[in-house]
Design an enzyme around this catalytic site. Structure first.
Site, PDB file in Angstrom:
ATOM      1  N   GLU A  87       5.683   2.226  -2.199  1.00  0.00           N
ATOM      2  CA  GLU A  87       6.004   3.417  -1.120  1.00  0.00           C
ATOM      3  C   GLU A  87       7.495   2.476  -0.170  1.00  0.00           C
ATOM      4  OE1 GLU A  87       2.816   2.577   2.270  1.00  0.00           O
ATOM      5  OE2 GLU A  87       1.457   2.002   0.492  1.00  0.00           O
ATOM      6  N   ASP A 127      -4.626   4.086   7.908  1.00  0.00           N
ATOM      7  CA  ASP A 127      -3.655   3.663   6.934  1.00  0.00           C
ATOM      8  C   ASP A 127      -3.336   2.380   7.525  1.00  0.00           C
ATOM      9  OD1 ASP A 127      -2.633   3.261   4.240  1.00  0.00           O
ATOM     10  OD2 ASP A 127      -1.720   4.852   4.305  1.00  0.00           O
TER      11      ASP A 127
END
Length: 865
Positions: free
Chosen positions: A539, A336
């Site tokens: 997020e 990620d």
């Protein structure tokens, strides 16, 4: 050794071995004769044996493997490492692609071709084609392996203007319809392929356990069985069935993410630490991977979070021993967003640990890709990364590319769906999204059967989400956080109000839009529909510290009460990415609908709220809560029990998992949501001392230094800029303090910062104080500022020079009440820098032990006016 498990656990165990049908569970109970005892004896397992041993969904292809081996044997180290590097479109040029031949690239949230938010599908195709052609140009790098483009299409092709936007995962979980999910995924694949993109970073299969997490809406459910079934369905919808049109011209590669446990971090902190047992990791957090891998998922994304303090990007046991060896995953593991750089000892530019742990592709946005490439090549040449590990990573990447036919397919601009812009947001796609909206709605309250509403009435539509497509769509919508969007950015979409207006006008009624609920005397409506809820977030930014809705600013409640006071029946349509504590809002509503984040097809809500012109129900409510609803703001981890009777006894939500009314529900089936306690329970939230820097910098914070022109993070024990030098020092134990030498040429700053804002409201609402230990040997002649900052560059600081000067040459504790930082525009709900010190004086300062104490000392600076 044996242990006892409940029958609920039995269902989970059976699902691991492929027995997922409820009837099979019941039959197994009968065979085991556990109907009376509710328990069954099983052999206890530990470690790697806890994990399911899966048979790969795609059988090994000897011919394909031979091609991989032959190709790898011809590649140089540089060519192999290039396959492992995934830069972002904002940080590479076509010439970079031609020179290095990156194995893949991505567009992050908020990244578009030509940096244009309103880039057309033609612009996306043009970029895909140009970079593809550069990747297969072997004139510089000597190899013509096609690259592939990955994108976050998480609720439709959400980066592209005009695309169909489906409800976010939390709403789809309430629908509990895997067949619909498969259909949604197939539509998403088509719209993605129109723009020449090969690969989607979906599905997210987090099993959310703490609703404070800002990514809760990316989870389908707190129930792992729903997540498992949905994962299978969405992977099959994106990629095609392994025994059908697998990775055909109609399909894209999928990514099951984030491995593993991202939905179970402590306090719901994004990128935080999951301290669940290994058994829980398997039973709860691994189920989405069981579903996705069984459907043939070709990539898995590593998670930012840690498991018992070890970052997943560097955890060989999880990435290799568990995922690849035990669970039989033969695709590739992608990182990620610079997640490798969070591993202790690593930076964004260098991380052999991640590759050795089993990471196959580094997701490396920013200019860090170039030093990472160079350092990885050097680490292979030195043996720090073995040739065997490098070859394994490249073989996995090539295996997926060959399975996807990338070596044989036409270039992106020439593929069958490429450029068919009529598919982007086409009517049949929007019809499916509209169906998904209808099925995701959960009716929680319906007093006096105020719903359904006759469309012949005069209907007030109020609330700031009523005519706001961006708000109803949430995060990951055109922009990363879903902010800074207008209705004009959503051509072809329908706001909730416009859907209602259409239904009411067609039947001869009247729809009045007034976001604030203000009306003329001639406009008194028969009913009010108030659409309100959370602002968009993604997020990090969405993390909160309790579940109270509009804590400290009850403007939506005031609107509801304003309408109730006029005798108008009130229907609340609540837009949110998680269940929230809304007792007062329940009390002020005659009906209450959890609408989650419905996406671009707002008219799906009107389909359910209204009858047809003849008074007949067109579509009933069918959604059921896939998340338990909290009884207090602090009940953040209430989850449907999966294992024991004691857990069931402790399960006391306000509204249980699986609840949802319909138009046939009678009084006996309803939970009474009237006269609920409206006390502001925020003060009851228990807080403990919060260490920010104690022996070491505490997660999620990192230390930085700054001068008047730039800020930089620290990656070593010594750093400097034009205003100061900082180094570690030993006060009590090794490197538990910092020594800062300010040179007096300009103001220098040292502090702590997070990638995302954090919610400190629980501390600001108490008597908490920011404390630190500090020492200086020379008297300060200028201010020494102690400060905090919040998102949007808001900050407050006070001068502590006088206190520090009072004890020269010795350590002392300075304590400052958080009330000193509380004036406007400080927002304690979005703290980005909980601590910094700054001065333009020439002075040496040492500090350690930066803590927010809930019980301040007697000498705490109070700053009371």
């Amino acid at each position: 050794m044996t242990t006892k498990i409940s029958t609920l656990s039995l269902a989970v165990l059976l699902s691991l071995s492929g027995c997922s049908d409820a009837k099979q569970v019941e039959q197994t109970k009968d065979v085991k004769s556990v109907a009376d005892t509710k328990t069954v004896e099983v052999v206890a397992k530990s470690g790697i044996d806890l994990w399911p041993a899966l048979t790969p969904a795609i059988a090994k292809d000897v011919e394909l493997e031979a091609k991989i081996t032959a190709l790898v044997s011809k590649m140089t180290v540089e060519q192999k490492v290039a396959q492992m590097i995934q830069p972002e479109i904002r940080d590479i040029t076509v010439e970079d692609m031609r020179k290095y031949g990156f194995g893949s690239y991505l567009n992050g949230g908020g990244a578009y071709p030509n940096n244009d938010k309103h880039a057309t599908p033609a612009d996306w195709i043009a970029l895909a084609e140009t970079l593809y052609q550069a990747s297969v140009d072997d004139s510089i790098d000597g190899i013509n392996i096609p690259t592939m483009w990955g994108t976050d299409a998480v609720h439709g092709h959400n980066n592209v203007i005009g695309a169909t936007l489906f409800p976010h995962n939390i709403g789809l979980g309430a629908a509990n319809n895997p067949k619909l999910i498969e259909q949604i995924a197939a539509i998403t694949a088509k719209e993605v392929m129109v723009t020449g993109i090969d690969w989607v970073f979906a599905p997210t299969v987090a099993v959310v356990q703490d609703d404070r997490w800002g990514r809760s809406y990316e989870g389908y459910s707190e129930d792992p069985s729903i997540v498992r079934d949905y994962s299978f369905a969405i992977v099959e919808g994106l990629q095609g069935a392994v025994n059908g049109d697998f990775l055909s011209d109609q399909r894209v590669l999928s990514t099951v993410k984030h491995f593993i446990g991202d939905g179970g971090t402590e306090k719901g902190i994004d990128q935080g630490d999951n301290i669940a047992s290994e058994q829980t990791l398997v039973d709860v957090h691994a189920q989405g991977y069981v579903g996705g891998l069984n459907a043939g998922a070709q990539s898995v994304m590593a998670s930012f979070n840690s498991w018992h303090g070890e970052k997943n990007h560097g955890n060989k046991y999880l990435l290799t021993d568990v995922l690849k060896d035990r669970m039989g995953f033969d695709g590739f593991v992608v990182g990620d967003w610079n997640g490798h750089g969070q591993i202790p000892g690593c930076t964004n530019e260098s991380c052999a640990q991640a590759a050795n742990a089993g990471l196959d592709i580094f997701m490396v946005p920013t200019a860090a890709w170039k030093p990472l490439f160079e350092n990885t090549v050097a680490q292979v040449n030195s043996g720090e990364i073995s040739q065997a590990r490098l070859d394994d990573a490249v073989s996995r990447i090539l295996r997926v590319k060959l399975r996807a036919g990338l070596f044989d397919k036409p270039s992106p601009a020439n593929r069958p769906l490429s450029g068919k812009t009529e598919l982007i947001g086409q009517a049949s796609h929007r019809d499916v999204a509209r169906q998904a909206v209808r099925e995701s709605l959960v009716l929680l309250k319906n007093n006096q059967n105020v719903l359904p509403i006759s469309p012949k009435l005069t209907v007030l539509v109020a609330g700031d989400a009523a005519d706001n497509i961006g708000k109803q769509s949430g995060g990951w919508t055109i922009t990363w956080q879903g902010t800074d969007n207008k209705n004009a950015d959503f051509p072809g979409a329908t706001s909730i109000y416009s859907g209602i207006e259409q239904v009411v006008k067609q039947a001869g009624g009247q729809a009045i839009l007034s976001a604030t609920g203000e009306l003329t005397e001639q406009q008194k409506p028969d009913v009010a529909i108030v659409v309100f809820g959370e602002e968009p977030y993604a997020e990090g930014n969405g993390d909160i510290d309790n579940l109270e809705y509009q804590r400290g600013d009850k403007r939506d409640l005031a609107l509801l009460k304003q309408l109730k006071a006029q005798g108008i029946p009130v229907v609340s349509v609540f837009i949110s990415g998680r269940p929230m504590w809304v007792n007062a809002e329940f009390n002020a509503s005659d009906a209450f609908v959890a609408a989650w984040l419905p996406g671009s097809e707002g008219q799906g809500i009107a389909d359910v709220l209204f009858t047809d012109a003849d008074g007949k129900i067109k579509h009933d409510f069918g959604g059921k809560l896939s998340f338990s609803w909290p009884a207090t703001p602090q009940q953040t981890t209430v989850n449907v029990p999966l294992e024991t009777a004691s857990a069931e006894a402790k399960y006391k939500p306000l509204i249980p998992f699986g609840y949802g009314l319909n138009y046939q529900s009678d009084a006996s089936s309803k939970i009474v949501l009237d006269n609920l306690s409206e006390d502001n329970l925020s003060a009851e939230q228990t807080t403990s001392d919060l260490a920010l820097f104690e022996r070491a910098v505490k997660s999620p914070w990192s230390m930085y230094i700054a001068n008047s022109s730039e800020r930089q993070g620290l990656s070593s024990s010594v750093a400097q800029n034009s205003a100061l030098t900082i180094r570690t020092m030993d006060r009590v134990v090794q490197e538990d303090a910092r020594f800062v030498s300010f040179n007096g040429s300009e103001e220098g700053v040292v502090g702590l910062i997070s990638n995302f804002p954090r919610d400190f409201r629980a501390y600001s609402n108490s008597d908490s104080a920011l404390t630190l230990s500090i020492k200086t040997t020379a008297s300060l002649q200028k201010p020494l500022w102690l400060g905090m900052a919040c998102e949007g560059d808001c900050r407050k600081q006070i001068d502590i020079a006088q206190q520090v000067n009072s004890k020269l040459g010795e350590w002392q504790s300075i304590s400052v009440s958080l009330a000193c930082f509380a004036s406007e525009p400080m927002d304690f709900g979005k703290i980005t820098m909980p601590f910094y010190i700054a001065t333009s004086d020439k002075v040496d300062v040492s500090f350690s032990d930066v803590v927010i104490h809930t019980q301040p000392s007697d000498n705490t600076i109070q700053c009371k006016e």
